[in-house]
Every structure is written in structure tokens, then in C-alpha cells.
Design a protein around this motif. Structure first.
Motif, PDB file in Angstrom:
ATOM      1  N   ALA A 248      28.563 -49.833 -80.778  1.00  0.00           N
ATOM      2  CA  ALA A 248      28.703 -49.005 -79.571  1.00  0.00           C
ATOM      3  C   ALA A 248      27.440 -49.063 -78.714  1.00  0.00           C
ATOM      4  CB  ALA A 248      28.993 -47.563 -79.953  1.00  0.00           C
ATOM      5  N   THR A 249      27.648 -48.936 -77.411  1.00  0.00           N
ATOM      6  CA  THR A 249      26.541 -48.807 -76.467  1.00  0.00           C
ATOM      7  C   THR A 249      26.240 -47.333 -76.271  1.00  0.00           C
ATOM      8  OG1 THR A 249      27.194 -50.822 -75.295  1.00  0.00           O
ATOM      9  CG2 THR A 249      25.763 -49.273 -74.114  1.00  0.00           C
ATOM     10  N   VAL A 250      24.972 -46.941 -76.440  1.00  0.00           N
ATOM     11  CA  VAL A 250      24.579 -45.548 -76.305  1.00  0.00           C
ATOM     12  C   VAL A 250      23.900 -45.344 -74.958  1.00  0.00           C
ATOM     13  CG1 VAL A 250      23.219 -43.654 -77.264  1.00  0.00           C
ATOM     14  CG2 VAL A 250      24.321 -45.302 -78.796  1.00  0.00           C
ATOM     15  N   GLU A 251      24.470 -44.462 -74.143  1.00  0.00           N
ATOM     16  CA  GLU A 251      23.895 -44.105 -72.852  1.00  0.00           C
ATOM     17  C   GLU A 251      23.408 -42.665 -72.928  1.00  0.00           C
ATOM     18  OE1 GLU A 251      27.040 -44.715 -70.076  1.00  0.00           O
ATOM     19  OE2 GLU A 251      26.945 -46.915 -70.195  1.00  0.00           O
ATOM     20  N   THR A 252      22.177 -42.420 -72.501  1.00  0.00           N
ATOM     21  CA  THR A 252      21.592 -41.088 -72.621  1.00  0.00           C
ATOM     22  C   THR A 252      21.491 -40.397 -71.272  1.00  0.00           C
ATOM     23  OG1 THR A 252      19.336 -41.961 -72.433  1.00  0.00           O
ATOM     24  CG2 THR A 252      20.265 -41.762 -74.651  1.00  0.00           C
ATOM     25  N   ASP A 253      21.513 -39.080 -71.327  1.00  0.00           N
ATOM     26  CA  ASP A 253      21.403 -38.254 -70.125  1.00  0.00           C
ATOM     27  C   ASP A 253      20.628 -36.999 -70.505  1.00  0.00           C
ATOM     28  OD1 ASP A 253      21.731 -37.325 -67.581  1.00  0.00           O
ATOM     29  OD2 ASP A 253      23.745 -36.533 -67.913  1.00  0.00           O
ATOM     30  N   GLY A 254      19.920 -36.411 -69.539  1.00  0.00           N
ATOM     31  CA  GLY A 254      19.143 -35.215 -69.810  1.00  0.00           C
ATOM     32  C   GLY A 254      17.776 -35.551 -70.373  1.00  0.00           C
ATOM     33  N   ARG A 255      16.928 -34.544 -70.477  1.00  0.00           N
ATOM     34  CA  ARG A 255      15.559 -34.746 -70.948  1.00  0.00           C
ATOM     35  C   ARG A 255      15.488 -34.525 -72.455  1.00  0.00           C
ATOM     36  NH1 ARG A 255      10.708 -35.590 -69.039  1.00  0.00           N
ATOM     37  NH2 ARG A 255      11.603 -35.625 -66.935  1.00  0.00           N
ATOM     38  N   LYS A 256      15.030 -35.541 -73.173  1.00  0.00           N
ATOM     39  CA  LYS A 256      14.872 -35.437 -74.614  1.00  0.00           C
ATOM     40  C   LYS A 256      13.723 -34.484 -74.931  1.00  0.00           C
ATOM     41  CE  LYS A 256      14.081 -38.213 -78.774  1.00  0.00           C
ATOM     42  NZ  LYS A 256      13.840 -39.567 -79.322  1.00  0.00           N
ATOM     43  N   PRO A 257      13.928 -33.519 -75.828  1.00  0.00           N
ATOM     44  CA  PRO A 257      12.845 -32.583 -76.138  1.00  0.00           C
ATOM     45  C   PRO A 257      11.737 -33.269 -76.920  1.00  0.00           C
ATOM     46  CG  PRO A 257      14.700 -32.223 -77.613  1.00  0.00           C
ATOM     47  CD  PRO A 257      15.162 -33.228 -76.580  1.00  0.00           C
ATOM     48  N   ALA A 258      10.523 -32.762 -76.725  1.00  0.00           N
ATOM     49  CA  ALA A 258       9.412 -33.259 -77.528  1.00  0.00           C
ATOM     50  C   ALA A 258       9.557 -32.836 -78.978  1.00  0.00           C
ATOM     51  CB  ALA A 258       8.095 -32.742 -76.957  1.00  0.00           C
ATOM     52  N   GLY A 259      10.317 -31.772 -79.198  1.00  0.00           N
ATOM     53  CA  GLY A 259      10.557 -31.331 -80.560  1.00  0.00           C
ATOM     54  C   GLY A 259      11.395 -30.075 -80.599  1.00  0.00           C
ATOM     55  N   VAL A 260      12.118 -29.904 -81.706  1.00  0.00           N
ATOM     56  CA  VAL A 260      12.852 -28.675 -81.994  1.00  0.00           C
ATOM     57  C   VAL A 260      12.353 -28.209 -83.358  1.00  0.00           C
ATOM     58  CG1 VAL A 260      15.090 -27.588 -82.329  1.00  0.00           C
ATOM     59  CG2 VAL A 260      14.860 -29.451 -80.673  1.00  0.00           C
ATOM     60  N   PHE A 261      11.751 -27.024 -83.417  1.00  0.00           N
ATOM     61  CA  PHE A 261      11.018 -26.587 -84.597  1.00  0.00           C
ATOM     62  C   PHE A 261      11.603 -25.302 -85.168  1.00  0.00           C
ATOM     63  CE2 PHE A 261       8.211 -28.819 -81.677  1.00  0.00           C
ATOM     64  CZ  PHE A 261       7.659 -29.799 -82.498  1.00  0.00           C
ATOM     65  N   GLU A 262      11.370 -25.116 -86.466  1.00  0.00           N
ATOM     66  CA  GLU A 262      11.848 -23.914 -87.132  1.00  0.00           C
ATOM     67  C   GLU A 262      10.794 -22.818 -87.189  1.00  0.00           C
ATOM     68  OE1 GLU A 262      13.294 -24.948 -90.962  1.00  0.00           O
ATOM     69  OE2 GLU A 262      15.007 -26.119 -90.214  1.00  0.00           O
ATOM     70  N   SER A 263       9.534 -23.164 -86.970  1.00  0.00           N
ATOM     71  CA  SER A 263       8.475 -22.165 -87.082  1.00  0.00           C
ATOM     72  C   SER A 263       7.501 -22.267 -85.917  1.00  0.00           C
ATOM     73  CB  SER A 263       7.708 -22.337 -88.395  1.00  0.00           C
ATOM     74  OG  SER A 263       6.949 -23.532 -88.388  1.00  0.00           O
ATOM     75  N   ARG A 264       6.826 -21.171 -85.644  1.00  0.00           N
ATOM     76  CA  ARG A 264       5.841 -21.118 -84.577  1.00  0.00           C
ATOM     77  C   ARG A 264       4.675 -22.062 -84.876  1.00  0.00           C
ATOM     78  NH1 ARG A 264       5.716 -16.456 -84.768  1.00  0.00           N
ATOM     79  NH2 ARG A 264       6.802 -15.709 -82.917  1.00  0.00           N
ATOM     80  N   SER A 265       4.217 -22.087 -86.130  1.00  0.00           N
ATOM     81  CA  SER A 265       3.066 -22.918 -86.489  1.00  0.00           C
ATOM     82  C   SER A 265       3.370 -24.399 -86.303  1.00  0.00           C
ATOM     83  CB  SER A 265       2.645 -22.646 -87.938  1.00  0.00           C
ATOM     84  OG  SER A 265       3.712 -22.917 -88.841  1.00  0.00           O
ATOM     85  N   ALA A 266       4.585 -24.816 -86.636  1.00  0.00           N
ATOM     86  CA  ALA A 266       4.943 -26.228 -86.465  1.00  0.00           C
ATOM     87  C   ALA A 266       4.960 -26.610 -84.996  1.00  0.00           C
ATOM     88  CB  ALA A 266       6.299 -26.502 -87.111  1.00  0.00           C
ATOM     89  N   ALA A 267       5.481 -25.734 -84.141  1.00  0.00           N
ATOM     90  CA  ALA A 267       5.529 -26.033 -82.708  1.00  0.00           C
ATOM     91  C   ALA A 267       4.130 -26.077 -82.113  1.00  0.00           C
ATOM     92  CB  ALA A 267       6.378 -24.986 -81.989  1.00  0.00           C
ATOM     93  N   GLU A 268       3.247 -25.185 -82.548  1.00  0.00           N
ATOM     94  CA  GLU A 268       1.915 -25.099 -81.955  1.00  0.00           C
ATOM     95  C   GLU A 268       1.069 -26.341 -82.233  1.00  0.00           C
ATOM     96  OE1 GLU A 268       0.880 -20.374 -81.519  1.00  0.00           O
ATOM     97  OE2 GLU A 268       0.567 -21.321 -83.482  1.00  0.00           O
ATOM     98  N   GLU A 269       1.483 -27.142 -83.214  1.00  0.00           N
ATOM     99  CA  GLU A 269       0.727 -28.358 -83.513  1.00  0.00           C
ATOM    100  C   GLU A 269       0.757 -29.351 -82.358  1.00  0.00           C
ATOM    101  OE1 GLU A 269       1.982 -30.085 -87.156  1.00  0.00           O
ATOM    102  OE2 GLU A 269       1.308 -28.402 -88.409  1.00  0.00           O
ATOM    103  N   ILE A 270       1.785 -29.287 -81.497  1.00  0.00           N
ATOM    104  CA  ILE A 270       1.867 -30.230 -80.383  1.00  0.00           C
ATOM    105  C   ILE A 270       1.688 -29.547 -79.034  1.00  0.00           C
ATOM    106  CG2 ILE A 270       3.445 -31.703 -81.734  1.00  0.00           C
ATOM    107  CD1 ILE A 270       5.665 -30.805 -79.760  1.00  0.00           C
TER     108      ILE A 270
END
Length: 384
Positions: A248-270
Motif C-alpha cells: 500500500a501507498t501511505v499518504e499522510t496529512d496533519g502535523r505529526k506530534p513530537a511525542g505522546v507521553f504518559e507522564s509529565r517527566s517524560a514529556a519534559e525531557e524534550i
């Protein structure tokens, strides 16, 4: 998939247990009472699996689609088309949605459309449609019938005098049906009939039929039915992820997130800034943290902390931190308020919000429901 014909956005049926009829054992149920039960069932359901059949009949043709569906409302769904005479949605079509991404696979074109939507707000459309039927439509109880071997209550609904529009949002299937333009032009002679079958034990719609007639002639007849239901039985891991076919050919739309995290500490690393620790009501839990990065001149980094009530569908709020100011203080929809000595702005409407800027960062607290204490939450964030 062609959303102008049948937009399949998933469906839901919940196991709420038997609900006693009001009054004595000999007193029949009321249509309003049954719909209220269905609203409560919807508010607290967790997941379902079912086989859904959608049939559209017109004077020119009959189109039918059979799908295997899995749902975790309000955001997660998986739809696999196992039989179809609809040329726009062929057999083998797949739609998978989770909080951050939607995949749509068309086997005819062998194309997968992958859409990123990490900060999409998910309303509970099914509950909203049920509430609209209860508040604005004329309901009548028509006895019982059998759907998939089970007893269901039959309820006829009549719209307000001016309530027939070009779109009809169905209860069964969480689907939007769009009438052809030529029918809309005949509005003065147009009549709409809508019947729901609400399962006696589940107290939730398991079948719906909508007819559109002009001068007494049925032009469109749409029926949606569930069978082989599994309610709140849990779903296998990976139900709401998708691996495209190798060819299959994959076509993307929208802005890919830099990350989806489960904790505040994990997100704050970036992140280039620290995250707040909002004081939310005890019924809410942190569901996820999304980080979206843009160039500094078009917004910079936006972080959204999503909280929801795991016991009530679509009862969620979010706290956003942005490097640029999103809101316009002069907008007519905003009311200037005082937030602990700082200037803030409040917005009422479909989404309730409080906005303010402090320390070079823009903050937002928002909710889809009007029972969230937004000012108290905003005050707990304050001006870091």
C-alpha cells in the motif's frame, strides 16, 4: 472513504443491565424514560464489538455494507468492511482511529491515508444526538419487537416542524447521513420518519431506520442494525493500531506530534519549558500529554495535558502551554476577567475556556462540559 454518502465514524452499544419500568409492574415504559436510560448507558459504557449492517434503499438502487466494528468511545474505533455493494466503500476497507491518528485504507486504490490529529477534541456525538431527540423531538412508544433474537422497545420520533435538514445524525452507528441536494430543494413537501429500537436489557439503541419521503413517495430508506454484540467484554491489545499492507501507498496529512507521553517527566525531557501541575477534580486522571512542534515564527512548541473521567464518556478537560499566544484578546467571544491579579479571558460556548499569558508562555484551560471548575484549575496553574 466518501463521507458524502455514509460517513461511518463508529458506533456504540453498552451493557447497563436491566432498568425497571417506572411505577407498577403493569405500567408500560415511556419513550422518554427509555431514551433517558439510553443516555445514561452511553455515559458510562466502556467498549463494544459488533457486526453492523447498513442498508440504503432508493428508487434507483440498494446499497448494503456489513462491517465488523470495535469501539472505545469517544475516540477509539476500528471498522473493517467484510461485505459491500457500495462502490465508494469496497469490501476490505479499513478505518482505525485512536486519540492521535486515523488510518483509512482503500483496497481499490491500495492507498492508506494516515491523518495525525494529536490535539483533536472528541465529543460524544451519540449522547448528544440522543439528548437532542429527547429535548426537541416528539417521541411515541410503539411496543416491542425482536432484534437479533432480543427484545427491543420501538420508539417513533418526529422532528420539530422545521427540524428536517440536509443532514441526519444517526444514533445507531454514530453516523452522519447526507441527503441529496435535490431533496433539500423540495423541503416543503419533504417528510422524515425515524424509528429506533432500544434493547430491553442493554437500554441502548440496537437498530435505527430513517426514511425520507417527498409527496408521500419514499426516496431514501436507511437502516442500521447490530448483531453479535459483545458489550464491555474488553478488546484485544492493538485493536486501535494499524499496520498498512506492504504494497500500500501511505499518504499522510496533519502535523505529526513530537511525542505522546504518559507522564509529565517524560514529556519534559524534550520540552524547552517546565510543565504546570494543575489541581484537577479527583474524578479526573491524566490520560496523555501531547507535544507538537512548529517553527518559532508560526507557533513554537505546544504541550497539551489531557485529563478525563474514566467513568464518564467524553468528560475531559485539557491544559495547554504554548510558546505563542493563540487567543485574540479583542475577540467578541472572550470576556476579560481577573485571575489572581492577572488579566485573563474567558470563553463560553461549545468549549469552555480560560486563557492567559505569563512569563513568556500562553496558557489555556478548556473543557467540553460546563461542570469543570476552570477558574480553580487555572488558578492552580497560576503564573509559573
Amino acid at each position: 472513504m466518501n463521507r458524502r454518502r455514509i460517513l461511518a465514524a463508529g458506533a456504540a452499544v453498552a451493557l447497563a443491565g436491566c432498568v425497571s419500568y417506572p411505577g407498577s409492574d403493569d405500567e408500560p415504559p415511556t419513550s422518554e424514560g427509555i431514551v433517558r436510560d439510553a443516555i445514561e448507558t452511553r455515559r458510562h459504557m466502556h467498549d463494544l464489538k459488533a457486526r453492523r449492517t447498513m442498508t440504503v434503499e432508493t428508487p434507483a438502487e440498494t446499497v448494503e455494507r456489513v462491517e465488523q466494528i470495535a469501539r472505545q468511545p469517544p475516540a477509539k474505533q476500528r471498522i473493517e468492511v467484510v461485505e459491500s455493494t457500495d462502490p465508494d466503500v469496497p469490501t476490505g476497507s479499513v478505518t482505525v482511529t485512536n486519540r492521535a491518528t486515523t488510518w483509512e485504507y482503500n483496497p481499490k486504490t491500495e492507498v492508506v491515508n494516515k491523518q495525525y490529529h494529536p490535539n483533536k477534541v472528541d465529543t460524544d456525538r451519540t449522547r448528544l444526538v440522543l439528548e437532542t431527540l429527547l429535548e426537541d423531538y416528539r417521541l411515541s412508544y410503539e411496543g416491542t419487537a425482536t432484534v437479533d433474537g432480543r427484545t427491543a422497545h420501538v420508539i417513533e420520533t418526529k422532528p420539530p416542524v422545521d427540524g428536517i435538514g440536509p443532514t441526519i445524525e444517526l444514533v445507531v452507528g454514530d453516523t452522519t447521513y447526507v441527503m441529496p441536494v435535490n431533496l433539500v430543494q423540495d423541503r416543503e413537501n419533504l417528510e422524515s420518519g425515524r424509528t429506533m429500537w432500544i434493547d430491553d436489557e442493554y437500554r441502548y439503541p440496537v437498530k435505527e431506520r430513517t426514511t425520507i419521503a417527498v409527496d408521500g413517495e419514499v426516496r431514501h430508506d436507511l437502516t442500521v442494525t447490530y448483531d453479535h454484540l459483545e458489550i464491555d467484554q474488553g478488546l484485544p491489545p492493538g485493536t486501535f493500531t494499524y499496520d498498512p499492507p506492504k504494497d500500500a501507498t501511505v499518504e499522510t496529512d496533519g502535523r505529526k506530534p513530537a511525542g505522546v507521553f504518559e507522564s509529565r517527566s517524560a514529556a519534559e525531557e524534550i520540552l524547552p519549558y517546565d510543565l504546570p501541575k494543575p489541581d484537577v477534580p479527583d474524578s479526573y486522571v491524566l490520560d496523555r500529554i501531547t507535544v507538537v512542534e512548529r517553527a518559532p515564527d508560526v507557533g513554537g512548541t505546544t504541550t497539551t495535558l489531557w485529563y478525563n473521567d474514566p467513568n464518564v464518556i467524553a468528560r475531559e478537560l485539557y491544559v495547554a502551554v504554548r510558546e505563542s499566544q493563540r487567543f485574540n484578546p479583542t475577540a467578541s467571544t472572550l470576556e476579560e476577567i481577573d485571575l489572581d491579579g492577572h488579566t485573563a479571558y474567558r470563553r463560553d460556548g461549545g468549549i469552555q475556556s480560560v486563557f492567559w499569558t505569563c512569563g513568556g508562555l500562553s496558557h489555556e484551560v478548556s473543557s467540553l462540559t460546563d461542570d469543570a471548575p476552570l477558574l480553580e484549575i487555572a488558578s492552580s496553574v497560576g503564573c509559573p
